[in-house]
Design a protein around this motif. Structure first.
Motif, PDB file in Angstrom:
ATOM      1  N   HIS A  64      18.803  -9.020 -30.200  1.00  0.00           N
ATOM      2  CA  HIS A  64      18.910  -7.587 -30.503  1.00  0.00           C
ATOM      3  C   HIS A  64      17.591  -7.063 -31.043  1.00  0.00           C
ATOM      4  O   HIS A  64      16.782  -7.804 -31.631  1.00  0.00           O
ATOM      5  N   TYR A  65      17.389  -5.767 -30.820  1.00  0.00           N
ATOM      6  CA  TYR A  65      16.177  -5.100 -31.295  1.00  0.00           C
ATOM      7  C   TYR A  65      16.460  -3.611 -31.384  1.00  0.00           C
ATOM      8  O   TYR A  65      17.451  -3.115 -30.823  1.00  0.00           O
ATOM      9  N   GLU A  66      15.577  -2.899 -32.073  1.00  0.00           N
ATOM     10  CA  GLU A  66      15.699  -1.452 -32.238  1.00  0.00           C
ATOM     11  C   GLU A  66      14.771  -0.753 -31.243  1.00  0.00           C
ATOM     12  O   GLU A  66      13.597  -1.113 -31.111  1.00  0.00           O
ATOM     13  N   THR A  67      15.292   0.251 -30.551  1.00  0.00           N
ATOM     14  CA  THR A  67      14.456   1.048 -29.657  1.00  0.00           C
ATOM     15  C   THR A  67      13.688   2.087 -30.468  1.00  0.00           C
ATOM     16  O   THR A  67      14.006   2.359 -31.636  1.00  0.00           O
ATOM     17  N   ALA A  68      12.680   2.652 -29.826  1.00  0.00           N
ATOM     18  CA  ALA A  68      11.909   3.707 -30.493  1.00  0.00           C
ATOM     19  C   ALA A  68      12.803   4.907 -30.766  1.00  0.00           C
ATOM     20  O   ALA A  68      13.735   5.199 -30.003  1.00  0.00           O
ATOM     21  N   ALA A  69      12.532   5.605 -31.860  1.00  0.00           N
ATOM     22  CA  ALA A  69      13.358   6.741 -32.273  1.00  0.00           C
ATOM     23  C   ALA A  69      13.284   7.850 -31.248  1.00  0.00           C
ATOM     24  O   ALA A  69      12.205   8.239 -30.801  1.00  0.00           O
TER      25      ALA A  69
ATOM     26  N   GLU B 184      18.075   3.246 -31.579  1.00  0.00           N
ATOM     27  CA  GLU B 184      19.328   2.644 -31.123  1.00  0.00           C
ATOM     28  C   GLU B 184      19.158   1.134 -31.090  1.00  0.00           C
ATOM     29  O   GLU B 184      18.092   0.621 -30.734  1.00  0.00           O
ATOM     30  N   THR B 185      20.214   0.409 -31.483  1.00  0.00           N
ATOM     31  CA  THR B 185      20.181  -1.048 -31.448  1.00  0.00           C
ATOM     32  C   THR B 185      20.659  -1.530 -30.088  1.00  0.00           C
ATOM     33  O   THR B 185      21.735  -1.134 -29.618  1.00  0.00           O
ATOM     34  N   VAL B 186      19.854  -2.378 -29.454  1.00  0.00           N
ATOM     35  CA  VAL B 186      20.189  -2.956 -28.158  1.00  0.00           C
ATOM     36  C   VAL B 186      20.582  -4.413 -28.364  1.00  0.00           C
ATOM     37  O   VAL B 186      19.881  -5.154 -29.067  1.00  0.00           O
ATOM     38  N   TYR B 187      21.710  -4.813 -27.766  1.00  0.00           N
ATOM     39  CA  TYR B 187      22.186  -6.188 -27.875  1.00  0.00           C
ATOM     40  C   TYR B 187      22.185  -6.818 -26.486  1.00  0.00           C
ATOM     41  O   TYR B 187      22.528  -6.176 -25.491  1.00  0.00           O
TER      42      TYR B 187
ATOM     43  N   ARG C  86       4.291  -5.417 -25.397  1.00  0.00           N
ATOM     44  CA  ARG C  86       4.786  -6.246 -26.481  1.00  0.00           C
ATOM     45  C   ARG C  86       5.828  -5.468 -27.270  1.00  0.00           C
ATOM     46  O   ARG C  86       5.667  -4.272 -27.504  1.00  0.00           O
ATOM     47  N   ARG C  87       6.907  -6.143 -27.639  1.00  0.00           N
ATOM     48  CA  ARG C  87       7.958  -5.478 -28.417  1.00  0.00           C
ATOM     49  C   ARG C  87       8.149  -6.251 -29.719  1.00  0.00           C
ATOM     50  O   ARG C  87       8.386  -7.468 -29.713  1.00  0.00           O
ATOM     51  N   SER C  88       8.053  -5.523 -30.816  1.00  0.00           N
ATOM     52  CA  SER C  88       8.227  -6.130 -32.132  1.00  0.00           C
ATOM     53  C   SER C  88       9.679  -5.951 -32.587  1.00  0.00           C
ATOM     54  O   SER C  88      10.397  -5.070 -32.109  1.00  0.00           O
ATOM     55  N   GLY C  89      10.078  -6.788 -33.520  1.00  0.00           N
ATOM     56  CA  GLY C  89      11.420  -6.669 -34.092  1.00  0.00           C
ATOM     57  C   GLY C  89      12.519  -7.294 -33.256  1.00  0.00           C
ATOM     58  O   GLY C  89      13.701  -7.055 -33.521  1.00  0.00           O
ATOM     59  N   VAL C  90      12.169  -8.095 -32.231  1.00  0.00           N
ATOM     60  CA  VAL C  90      13.190  -8.763 -31.429  1.00  0.00           C
ATOM     61  C   VAL C  90      13.712  -9.965 -32.210  1.00  0.00           C
ATOM     62  O   VAL C  90      12.931 -10.839 -32.623  1.00  0.00           O
ATOM     63  N   THR C  91      15.017 -10.023 -32.419  1.00  0.00           N
ATOM     64  CA  THR C  91      15.636 -11.076 -33.226  1.00  0.00           C
ATOM     65  C   THR C  91      16.690 -11.798 -32.405  1.00  0.00           C
ATOM     66  O   THR C  91      17.491 -11.169 -31.710  1.00  0.00           O
ATOM     67  N   LEU C  92      16.679 -13.109 -32.503  1.00  0.00           N
ATOM     68  CA  LEU C  92      17.704 -13.937 -31.861  1.00  0.00           C
ATOM     69  C   LEU C  92      18.599 -14.503 -32.947  1.00  0.00           C
ATOM     70  O   LEU C  92      18.115 -15.127 -33.901  1.00  0.00           O
ATOM     71  N   CYS C  93      19.907 -14.283 -32.808  1.00  0.00           N
ATOM     72  CA  CYS C  93      20.856 -14.720 -33.828  1.00  0.00           C
ATOM     73  C   CYS C  93      21.986 -15.525 -33.193  1.00  0.00           C
ATOM     74  O   CYS C  93      22.257 -15.424 -31.984  1.00  0.00           O
ATOM     75  N   ASN C  94      22.623 -16.297 -34.025  1.00  0.00           N
ATOM     76  CA  ASN C  94      23.836 -17.016 -33.627  1.00  0.00           C
ATOM     77  C   ASN C  94      25.020 -16.062 -33.749  1.00  0.00           C
ATOM     78  O   ASN C  94      25.155 -15.346 -34.741  1.00  0.00           O
ATOM     79  N   LEU C  95      25.884 -16.025 -32.727  1.00  0.00           N
ATOM     80  CA  LEU C  95      27.033 -15.129 -32.753  1.00  0.00           C
ATOM     81  C   LEU C  95      28.153 -15.748 -33.580  1.00  0.00           C
ATOM     82  O   LEU C  95      28.513 -16.918 -33.397  1.00  0.00           O
ATOM     83  N   HIS C  96      28.706 -14.975 -34.501  1.00  0.00           N
ATOM     84  CA  HIS C  96      29.786 -15.456 -35.359  1.00  0.00           C
ATOM     85  C   HIS C  96      31.016 -15.796 -34.506  1.00  0.00           C
ATOM     86  O   HIS C  96      31.341 -15.077 -33.563  1.00  0.00           O
TER      87      HIS C  96
END
Length: 653
Positions: A67-72, A78-81, A200-210
């Motif tokens: 997930h990451y945040e798009t430009a305002a 907006e958060t993209v998953y 390049r895109r900053s703020g891209v995070t990879l997480c484990n899904l609960h």
């Protein structure tokens, strides 16, 4: 079975049209890799997400979310998953590329302003039956959403990158959404310039899904994804069918050993998934969605029976699949989704079965809270923009005014074998509150049988001189064109109802209900009783207290007349325990009529025998009675000694 694979070819590019997060297209990816043997695999993903996406792919079968945040825009972002799950064709292609050391390239254009398309897509299961070529042809004719500026920008960017890859590789397998592929193919034949895009895109995070979110947000429900994951490699060994379930019961031998070794719920569900993975197709084949749904139903029915003691009958299974099919057709689909399956489970069976079905359908054995990545919880509204909700309430026995956690106060063994010390009295007796319930139900069945006899003897005729017992509105409306009024005459059946036989299970093999007993009524308001049931030592719930379930029983009034019907030589010709009870009812009934409740009527020979004895059998189908009431009646307790009645309430819940 038609050949299902179809590739659009232009230059060295072999393009596979896909729908994202669909099981059938993940299977087509494997076929495409085997068929093309590509030098490079190109994905419809931007290069800015390639590194975290591949890390998520390497974590499979554990599911990740990127997930990451798009430009305002207009003052807010907006958060993209992006889910990385086994049944997604892009994830499957990346896994194959990593496993076979095939170069992998992401060729899409990174954009912040891509609109959400809501398309009415045909059911992907059609690909399993018809093949991809006719499916894709129909899609192209029916696609009605015109492309926007961002669509055209992405398609030109993908065409440019494919042109660059064509200079380096001889065979390129390109995975592209159906919505874009036709225009990408057209743009590939034209000169293209490098797209103006984010490098390049900053703020891209990879997480484990609960694990809790895993039950709700996957593109395919977890059971399908788990079966697909198991069939990607060598199939697991067939789990031992030790009848391990989620039902809490203790036998005498287990009590001596210190109590039953309960199998954890997660282990039971994992075994069910492994067993299903072996039975949804031949080895080497990929799972068929329809077979997966059938196996899911069968395994849920197994757990339902282990928990409640109630089997899923054939008519319930037939109603479930008919309802689910019609529900899917109403929504333009060939096969139902999980929501429709749960609605069918709740409506055609009960809430307990719906809960067992949901618990297995949403089980994904590999997902854990503790992981090498931060764990994130997301809702369907956040990921897909909406959700459908269904509620079901598994029935738990509670008493008014008591805490819902009152079962925690239930007495338990203080030491292994303590409850076995209560079996010192050779005499057995019943639990009086249960006697009251079953006697009341016996009276209800007698009234129902008498009413059915009266209905059979009633007659309807046109009104002439007398209204008899009143106007028959149903018959009058049915013959409205005649212009006549019909009246009804009720005739009371001669003779009362003396015996009641209720058969829950014939048990012709004498396996499930081998315990047989004849009890005499203790007072003038209690009937004599004969029954067959589960063995008492199989479920010890207290000192000298055993829980049993009826396979069938006979009630006969007045009391203290019945001999041991199970060893009576007059009934030796009976083919089953149910027929023994019916013969005893005809023999001991002082009234003319005997009520027989079972799933199927008795043999015609019994009606002839009853007529010779001056009796009549009144048959009531078991399915015409209330299932919750029948479940309540089936459970009873045997106490070893009258003294156990004083303490039985502390152990019977």
């Amino acid at each position: 079975m038609p050949h299902r694979l179809h590739l659009e070819t232009f230059g060295p590019v072999h393009a596979l049209p896909i729908l994202h997060y669909r099981l059938e297209f993940a299977q087509l990816v494997r076929q495409a890799v085997e068929h093309v043997k590509p030098d490079c695999i190109a994905l419809e993903l931007p290069p800015t997400l390639e590194a975290p996406f591949l890390r998520g792919v390497r974590r499979l079968p554990e599911i990740s979310v990127l997930h990451y945040e798009t430009a305002a825009r207009a003052g807010r972002g907006e958060t993209v998953y992006l889910l990385v799950e086994p049944a997604d064709p892009l994830a499957e292609a990346a896994r194959l590329a990593l496993e076979r050391a095939i170069p992998l390239r992401c060729v899409d254009v990174d954009t912040d302003s891509y609109p959400r398309h809501d398309e009415a897509l045909p059911d992907p299961y059609a690909v399993q039956r018809l093949g991809l070529a006719p499916y894709y042809a129909e899609y192209r004719q029916a696609a009605a959403v015109p492309p926007g500026p961002e669509d055209r920008r992405r398609e030109r960017g993908m065409a440019f990158r494919l042109q660059q890859l064509a200079k380096e590789y001889g065979r390129i397998l390109f995975l592209c959404g159906m919505y874009h592929l036709e225009r990408v193919k057209a743009e590939y034949g034209l000169p293209q310039a490098a797209p103006l895009e984010r490098l390049r895109r900053s703020g891209v995070t990879l997480c484990n899904l609960h694990p809790d979110s895993c039950r709700e947000v996957l593109g395919e429900f977890p059971f399908l994804s788990a079966v697909y994951e198991l069939r990607r490699g060598p199939l697991p060994a067939e789990p031992a069918d030790d009848s391990a379930g989620l039902r809490k019961r203790f036998s005498a031998f287990e009590l001596v050993a210190g109590g039953k070794r309960e199998v954890p719920e997660a282990e039971v569900l994992r075994r069910a998934i492994e067993r299903s993975a072996r039975h949804v197709g031949r080895e080497g084949e990929f799972p068929d969605r329809q077979r997966c749904i059938l196996r899911l139903f069968q395994e849920a029915a197994r757990h339902y029976r282990q928990e409640t003691g109630e089997p899923v009958h054939l008519w319930q299974k037939r109603a479930f699949f008919r309802f689910a099919r019609n529900y899917a057709l109403v929504n333009g689909m060939l096969l139902p989704d999980l929501f429709q399956l749960l609605a069918a489970a709740r409506g055609c069976l009960d809430d307990n079965f719906a809960y067992a079905f949901w618990r297995l359908a949403t089980c994904y054995p590999w997902q854990q809270v503790a992981a090498d990545l931060p764990t994130i919880t997301i809702s369907p509204e956040e990921l897909w923009g909406g959700a459908r909700r269904i509620r079901f309430r598994p029935r738990e026995k509670r008493h008014k005014g008591l805490s819902p956690l009152g079962f925690l106060k239930r007495k338990r063994e203080k030491r292994p074998g303590e409850w076995l010390e209560g079996f010192d009295d050779p005499a057995v007796c019943s639990y009086p509150p249960e006697d009251v319930v079953i006697e009341e139900y016996g009276r209800f069945l007698k009234q129902k049988g008498a009413l059915q006899l009266s209905e059979e003897l009633s007659r309807t005729e046109p009104f002439t001189a007398s209204l008899l017992d009143g106007i028959d509105l149903r018959e009058t409306l049915r013959n409205l064109a005649d212009g006549r009024i019909y009246v009804r005459e009720q005739q009371r059946a001669k003779g009362g109802v003396g015996g009641v036989v209720v058969i829950f299970d014939d048990d012709r093999n004498n396996v499930k209900f081998p315990y047989r007993m004849t009890w005499l009524g203790e007072h003038d308001q209690e009937s004599d009783m004969a029954f067959y049931a589960t063995p008492p030592p199989d479920n010890v719930v207290g000192p000298g207290i055993c829980r049993c379930e009826y396979g069938g029983f006979l009630l006969c009034y007045p009391p203290r007349r019945m001999m041991d019907v199970w060893h009576d030589p007059d009934y030796a010709f009976a083919r089953s325990k149910a027929e023994v009870l019916l013969l005893a009812a005809l023999d001991y009934s002082v009234e003319k009529h005997v009520v027989y409740v079972a799933a199927r009527p008795p043999r015609s020979a019994f009606r002839l025998l009853a007529a010779r004895l001056g009796k009549q059998i009144v048959y009531l189908p078991l399915g015409s009675l209330s299932p919750p009431k029948l479940k309540q009646l089936r459970v009873f307790h045997i106490l070893h000694g009258h003294g156990k009645r004083e303490i039985a309430a502390d152990y019977i819940w």
